[in-house]
Each structure stands twice: as C-alpha cells, then as structure tokens.
Write a protein that holds these residues in place. Structure first.
Motif, mmCIF file in Angstrom:
data_model
loop_
_atom_site.group_PDB
_atom_site.id
_atom_site.type_symbol
_atom_site.label_atom_id
_atom_site.label_comp_id
_atom_site.label_asym_id
_atom_site.label_seq_id
_atom_site.Cartn_x
_atom_site.Cartn_y
_atom_site.Cartn_z
ATOM 1 N N TYR A 82 -11.734 -46.361 21.895
ATOM 2 C CA TYR A 82 -11.490 -47.795 21.682
ATOM 3 C C TYR A 82 -12.070 -48.619 22.822
ATOM 4 O O TYR A 82 -12.698 -49.656 22.610
ATOM 5 N N GLY A 139 -15.686 -48.698 22.364
ATOM 6 C CA GLY A 139 -16.053 -49.552 21.240
ATOM 7 C C GLY A 139 -15.882 -51.024 21.564
ATOM 8 O O GLY A 139 -16.725 -51.857 21.220
ATOM 9 N N ARG A 140 -14.792 -51.370 22.250
ATOM 10 C CA ARG A 140 -14.547 -52.769 22.588
ATOM 11 C C ARG A 140 -15.620 -53.320 23.511
ATOM 12 O O ARG A 140 -15.990 -54.504 23.433
ATOM 13 N N GLU A 197 -18.604 -52.239 23.426
ATOM 14 C CA GLU A 197 -19.840 -52.080 22.661
ATOM 15 C C GLU A 197 -20.731 -50.940 23.160
ATOM 16 O O GLU A 197 -21.935 -50.930 22.922
ATOM 17 N N PRO A 203 -20.319 -48.397 18.320
ATOM 18 C CA PRO A 203 -20.190 -49.472 17.326
ATOM 19 C C PRO A 203 -18.796 -50.093 17.321
ATOM 20 O O PRO A 203 -17.800 -49.427 17.024
ATOM 21 N N LYS A 204 -18.742 -51.361 17.650
ATOM 22 C CA LYS A 204 -17.471 -52.038 17.862
ATOM 23 C C LYS A 204 -16.645 -52.155 16.586
ATOM 24 O O LYS A 204 -15.422 -52.065 16.625
ATOM 25 N N LYS A 205 -17.315 -52.335 15.453
ATOM 26 C CA LYS A 205 -16.596 -52.561 14.204
ATOM 27 C C LYS A 205 -15.690 -51.383 13.856
ATOM 28 O O LYS A 205 -14.587 -51.565 13.328
ATOM 29 N N PHE A 206 -16.141 -50.170 14.163
ATOM 30 C CA PHE A 206 -15.335 -48.977 13.855
ATOM 31 C C PHE A 206 -14.467 -48.578 15.034
ATOM 32 O O PHE A 206 -13.250 -48.463 14.912
ATOM 33 N N ALA A 208 -11.730 -51.229 16.597
ATOM 34 C CA ALA A 208 -10.740 -51.807 15.680
ATOM 35 C C ALA A 208 -9.330 -51.333 16.025
ATOM 36 O O ALA A 208 -9.131 -50.185 16.417
ATOM 37 N N ASN A 233 -8.697 -45.846 13.443
ATOM 38 C CA ASN A 233 -9.964 -45.187 13.097
ATOM 39 C C ASN A 233 -10.256 -44.032 14.053
ATOM 40 O O ASN A 233 -10.680 -42.955 13.637
#
Length: 462
Positions: A320, A323-324, A326, A329-332, A335, A345
């Motif tokens: 996470y 992802g946050r 970037e 992939p941030k969208k997955f 989240a 996820n």
C-alpha cells in the motif's frame, strides 16, 4: 483560534508522539516480535542445512546480527522517524540503491506469510494424521484463514502477544527441565556427545556451516522493527541502540540453548523430509513424552498463526505504501477498503501468493529466499552506517572512528555477505530474478533512475 495557536507555541510537542518507552520496554517488544521460540519451527531445516552444526550456525548468525543491530541503532539516531533499511541506504548511499533495498524487502514481506502457511499446514497434517492429502487441505485452510481475518481487520493486541510470550516461556522452561532430567539419567554418553552440536569432525566444513547459518538467520528476523519506535522512546539515541543489540544477544543465547538441548536429545542430526518441519516437537517427546511434544506443537502453531497473520498484513501495508507513492500502480495497490480501512486488494494478493507458493516451494526454499532479501537489506544498512559515521562525520579522531564505527559496520557487512553467498545456487538464482525484475521496473518508472525515486515509507495508521 488564538488560544489554540498559543498552546501550540508554548507546547511544541503537543502534536508529537509521547516518549514513554524505556529500554526494557523495547527489549520486551523485540523479544515478542522475534518470539522466544524462534528456532524451534525450523530446527529440522537448520540441522539438515548445517549437517548438525545448529548451535554454531545460530551463534555465527548472532555475531552478524549484533554488528548489523549496531548499524541499525546508529542509523536510527540519524533518521529517528524513518526506521527502515531502504531509507537509510537511499539517503546515505544513493536513491537507486535505496530502491533496490526496498525491493529486496518486499520479498521478505511476501515470503513470510508463505512459509507460515507451509509450516502450519504440515504441522496440522502431522498432528491430525489419516486425512487424505491433509497438508493440501490445511494449506488452503490457513491461507484462507490468514486472508479472511486480515480482510475483517482483526489484529492481535499487544496484551495477547504478552500472554503468548508468557506461555512460550513456561513451555520452554518445561522443555529445559525435561531435557536436563533426561540427560542426567542416561548414565553414559557417546564420544563427542556434548561437543558435536558445536563441531562434528565427520560433517564439518566451512561451507556447510555457513550454509546452515544462511538458514539460521531466520531466527533473528524482526529485530530491526525496534528502530521504528524511535519517536516513542525515552533517550532514543541510547536506548534504540542498546535494545537492538541486546535483543539479538538474548535471542541468540536462548536459541542456542534450545537447539543445543534438542541436539543432545537426538544424537543423529539428519531428519527425513516428512519430519523436518515438526522435528523439534518430535525431539522434545524423547525427554517429555507426548504431553510435552503436544504442548510445544500447539504453542508453536498458535504463535505461527499470529505471525502469519501479522506478516500478511505487514506485506499488504508495505505494498500500500508503495502504491500510494506510485512505486506500484496506485489504483490497485494504493486502494483502501472504505469500511475496514484495510488495503484489501493487497491482502488478497499476498494471500493468493502464499497459497500458490505453498505448492510450488518447500519451507527450506522459502526461508532461504526470505533471508536472501533480508541479508541484502542488512548489508545495505551496514554500508550506510559506515558511510555516515566513518566517511562523512570526520569530527572525531580517525582511530576512534575506525574502531567504533568502521570495524563493526565492516564486519557486519562482510559476515552478512559470506552468509548470503552460501545460500543455495537455486535460491541465489531465484532471488536474482526477483531483483532483476524490480530493478527493471524501477528503471522504467524513473527513466533509468534519472527521475526522482519514490519514498517507500509505510504511512502510519490513523
């Protein structure tokens, strides 16, 4: 509003964490994280890997971890709120090296729940025999259990961890009492009975012992978590350093005593594949019968379930954070579930990897790959400490810097490197593939590391 500003002005610590943790609080925290039964689940793996030199392997690993712990403690003084290897390496050496260290750490986080799933499944299959393909069913059960509980946001409280630690202490004490009683009643001892756990001339070689050490490092995984508490510690410059070192020493001494006792109970060092994972409980039965074996088996099972749950959530949080920011992939990966506030996820992804991976590799390989990434991170921290305190901070006399800062960090790096090089060729190859994929991805994301690299820090829970 003016009153609020006045309070902030007069009390600059109003929005900071309370410094309430002392030295012994940190030591207890570190022991709970590592667990006082740390070498027991993998005793059979350690014994086969080092051909009986389990005590020696654990003590060599302790030396490497003590030097590395000193580097962690010193770097925590420089970055008291960061508390992670990739931050130290990225800021002291180079952002690209920090990225590589961060990528190696993701392998640790991903593999920890995997090997916990494998261990729990095989232990239950051993405790409840007779079920066709029992370990397969138990693998599905534990992978789903860890994932389901984490999706519901269920966490083990610090109070429960302390109770578990106390239970483990009682079980360990019972094992020692039963072992001493058994040894005293033997009457006669084979040649080399008390010394072979340290040195067995029939099986000893430097390569063998260091291969065993490359597995035994697993005993100490988690000690670096102490550095993440820097903002809540009284006198962090002193206490983080001392606690990190002392936890490694205490863990090493206790682990060495546990496996030494186990090796005295079973003179033969080799374990068949079917008994490798549950070896310690079977050995304990020699001295304490089925009751002690069951007590150890159940205690280790409960502890490993808690460890597997925590490891899976830790991996999900790391993903996470990446992802946050970037890096992924941030969208997955970035989240958050709106109700549970859990990175669902990522929990599902890590659970899926644990389930599939449990059928593709054994416990030994998973442990080696976990240590592959951990040892890379440890080497990076040692280099970061050496760079900061020996090369950059030149205020102190050269001789003092050399003895106090260069030697411990350099020795930590060299011993960790020697251990890392003695992983199996397959583990080194698989680890190298993981690293190449991560480096290639990072290079694409940053235009071959010309753009600014992301920050991998995991956001704090609110």
């Amino acid at each position: 509003m003016e009153e609020s500003r006045a309070v902030t002005a007069t009390n600059p610590q109003a929005n900071t964490l309370k410094r309430s943790l002392g030295l012994w609080d940190l030591i207890l925290y570190g022991i709970i994280v590592i667990q006082p039964t740390a070498p027991m689940p993998a005793f059979g793996v350690f014994s086969n890997g080092g051909k009986g030199h389990v005590v020696t392997s654990i003590l060599i690993a302790m030396i490497a971890m003590v030097f590395t712990a000193m580097s962690y403690g010193r770097m925590a003084r420089v970055y008291p709120s960061a508390g992670s290897a990739y931050t130290y390496v990225g800021r002291e050496l180079h952002p690209a090296l920090g990225y590589v260290t961060g990528w190696s750490m993701t392998m640790d986080y991903m593999l920890n729940p995997l090997i916990c799933t494998i261990w729990c499944a095989h232990t239950m299959a051993d405790m409840i025999p007779g079920i066709p393909l029992g370990w397969v069913l138990w693998t599905f059960f534990f992978a789903i259990l860890f994932t389901g509980l984490n999706l519901r946001g269920i966490q083990t409280s610090a109070r429960i961890n302390q109770i578990l630690c106390a239970i483990m202490a009682v079980v360990i004490a019972a094992f020692f009492v039963a072992t001493v009683r058994y040894i005293f009643h033997l009457g006669s001892y084979p040649s080399g009975y008390f010394t072979h756990p340290f040195f067995n001339p029939d099986t000893f070689s430097v390569k063998t012992v260091f291969h065993g050490t490359s597995l035994a490092v697993l005993t100490y995984i988690g000690f670096d978590g102490i550095s993440t508490l820097s903002e809540e510690v009284e006198n962090p410059r002193r206490n983080i350093f001392l606690a990190t070192v002392l936890v490694c020493v205490i863990t090493g001494a206790l682990a060495a005593a546990e496996v030494y006792g186990a090796q005295l109970l079973r003179y033969d060092w080799h374990f068949e594949a079917s008994e490798e994972i549950t070896a310690f409980a079977h050995v304990a039965a020699i001295a304490g019968g089925a009751k002690l074996a069951n007590a150890i088996g159940i205690t280790l099972l409960i502890a490993t379930i808690g460890s597997g749950m925590g490891a899976q959530l830790g991996a999900a949080r790391l993903l996470y954070g990446m992802g946050r920011s970037e890096a992924l992939p941030k969208k997955f990966f970035g989240a958050i579930h709106p109700k549970t506030r859990i990175p669902a996820n990522n929990v599902l992804l890590v659970g899926g990897i644990a389930l599939v991976g449990a059928f593709l590799m054994n416990y030994d390989r998973g442990a080696e790959l976990l240590n592959f990434g951990a040892l890379l991170a440890f080497m990076g921290v040692n280099l970061a400490a050496l760079t900061h305190y020996f090369l950059r901070d030149t205020a102190e006399p050269f001789l003092k810097r050399f003895v106090v800062h260069f030697l411990p960090s350099a020795l930590g790096f060299v011993i960790c490197l020697a251990i890392w090089l003695n992983l199996t060729h397959k583990a080194l190859l698989l680890g190298a593939v993981w690293m190449v994929v991560g480096i290639a991805y990072g290079a694409v994301r940053t235009k071959f590391f010309r753009a600014e690299l992301v920050n991998f820090d995991i956001p704090s829970e609110e």
